[in-house]
Design a protein around this motif. Structure first.
Motif, mmCIF file in Angstrom:
data_model
loop_
_atom_site.group_PDB
_atom_site.id
_atom_site.type_symbol
_atom_site.label_atom_id
_atom_site.label_comp_id
_atom_site.label_asym_id
_atom_site.label_seq_id
_atom_site.Cartn_x
_atom_site.Cartn_y
_atom_site.Cartn_z
ATOM 1 N N VAL A 110 -8.961 0.730 7.364
ATOM 2 C CA VAL A 110 -8.618 0.247 6.030
ATOM 3 C C VAL A 110 -7.112 0.356 5.804
ATOM 4 O O VAL A 110 -6.536 1.431 5.951
ATOM 5 N N ASP A 119 -4.691 -0.207 0.986
ATOM 6 C CA ASP A 119 -3.915 0.668 0.108
ATOM 7 C C ASP A 119 -2.408 0.431 0.251
ATOM 8 O O ASP A 119 -1.660 0.662 -0.693
ATOM 9 N N SER A 162 -8.649 3.621 -1.897
ATOM 10 C CA SER A 162 -9.721 3.955 -0.965
ATOM 11 C C SER A 162 -10.003 5.452 -0.988
ATOM 12 O O SER A 162 -9.339 6.229 -1.678
ATOM 13 N N GLY A 193 -9.252 7.359 1.312
ATOM 14 C CA GLY A 193 -8.056 8.000 1.849
ATOM 15 C C GLY A 193 -7.078 8.378 0.750
ATOM 16 O O GLY A 193 -6.509 9.471 0.750
ATOM 17 N N TYR A 216 -7.963 5.410 7.444
ATOM 18 C CA TYR A 216 -7.265 4.889 6.268
ATOM 19 C C TYR A 216 -5.759 5.001 6.457
ATOM 20 O O TYR A 216 -5.251 6.057 6.850
ATOM 21 N N GLU A 245 -13.322 11.413 8.001
ATOM 22 C CA GLU A 245 -12.304 10.377 7.837
ATOM 23 C C GLU A 245 -10.986 10.796 8.477
ATOM 24 O O GLU A 245 -10.709 11.986 8.634
ATOM 25 N N ILE A 283 -6.786 9.913 8.063
ATOM 26 C CA ILE A 283 -5.843 9.313 7.115
ATOM 27 C C ILE A 283 -4.446 9.401 7.707
ATOM 28 O O ILE A 283 -4.020 10.478 8.147
#
Length: 298
Positions: free
Chosen positions: A35, A38, A66, A68, A132, A148, A150
């Protein structure tokens, strides 16, 4: 109205995206979620902040952000819209300097995906959390969690991002307990992420410790093994983080040490895939050190 079976998943994916729900973890590199919306949202907020102030970041970046961005809020990296706006005002020229490269993140996504495929080949049990790309306050380059990953896009050169992603992906797949809470463990956790990250991407993300180690390998090994014996009182600042150090060595020389220990173990192993599994699932760092054969030069 009955929704066709195939369209149900499209609907579900769109719904999750719209609601900013956490993206799923997958075992399939093709399905791994990356993603970077952002980044676009941040610059939209940045451009409007001269008229709207901190509310621009709240409206265009944080609120639609998101998972993140939410993590960066919850863990005091962005803090809130006011804090982010304050940093932007102080470091406006620094943000503008990285604008073009952050907006080019999409260009390195194929290389990041290639890292995923390489990792799956070496470690078939690999898991791929959503990745992210966000923009923070120039205080966090990357965070790796089981759920996740980031990347702080403003903190990283575009060309180096796939190597950082590789390092963080290894972290997300490590099953190494922090058993003794000593220097050796943290060095192995970070250094093994560098070693395996290099195997799957071709390069270590942060080169400075490795350049410094050239020609100093024996003395660094001797220093580390001596410091390691201090146990619970060992001095992390000499090897990890950006604390005060006893000489001109750069920060994070412990990454190099952990890399060297992991490499010694890997090179001794006849079954390389099993070695990768072992490295990701170290249960006792002291025993791993013994098995690696990383001992003082005689």
């Amino acid at each position: 109205m009955r929704i066709p079976f195939g369209l149900f998943f499209v609907f579900l994916s769109t719904f999750c995206h719209a609601q900013n729900l956490p993206a799923p973890i997958t075992n399939d590199p093709d399905s791994a979620v990356i993603v970077y919306k952002d980044i676009i949202n941040f610059w939209k907020a940045f451009d409007r902040s001269s008229q709207e102030g901190s509310q621009a970041f709240e409206k265009y970046y944080i609120r639609p952000g998101s998972n993140g961005v939410k993590h960066f809020i919850d863990h005091n990296r962005i803090v809130n819209a006011d804090s982010l706006f304050g940093t932007v005002q102080k470091k406006r020229s620094e943000y503008l300097r990285v604008r073009e490269q952050t907006l080019s993140i999409e260009k390195v996504v194929p290389q990041c995906k290639a890292v995923y495929y390489s990792f799956e080949y070496l470690y078939p049990k690999a898991k791929f959390p959503p990745l992210y790309f966000v923009i923070g306050r120039f205080n966090t380059g990357g965070v790796s969690l089981k759920a996740e990953q980031i990347i702080g896009a403003e903190m990283n050169e575009l060309s180096n991002i796939p190597y950082l992603v590789a390092h963080e992906l290894v972290h997300a797949n490590q099953n190494i307990p922090y058993k003794y809470k000593i220097l050796l463990e943290q060095c192995i956790i970070e250094g093994s992420a560098d070693f395996l990250g290099e195997l799957i991407s071709g390069k270590v993300a942060s080169q400075e410790p490795y350049r410094y180690a050239e020609g100093r390998e024996a003395s660094l090994k001797k220093d580390f093994l001596r410091d390691m014996e201090l146990g619970e009182n060992d001095d992390f600042a000499n090897w990890l983080n950006a604390g005060k150090r006893k000489d001109d060595r750069p920060a994070d020389m412990g990454y190099y040490i952990g890399y060297a220990i992991t490499k010694a173990y890997y090179e001794k192993a006849s079954d390389k895939k099993k070695a990768v599994y072992d490295i990701l699932n170290i249960q006792d760092c002291k025993e791993f050190l013994k098995k690696s054969g990383y001992q003082p030069d005689k």
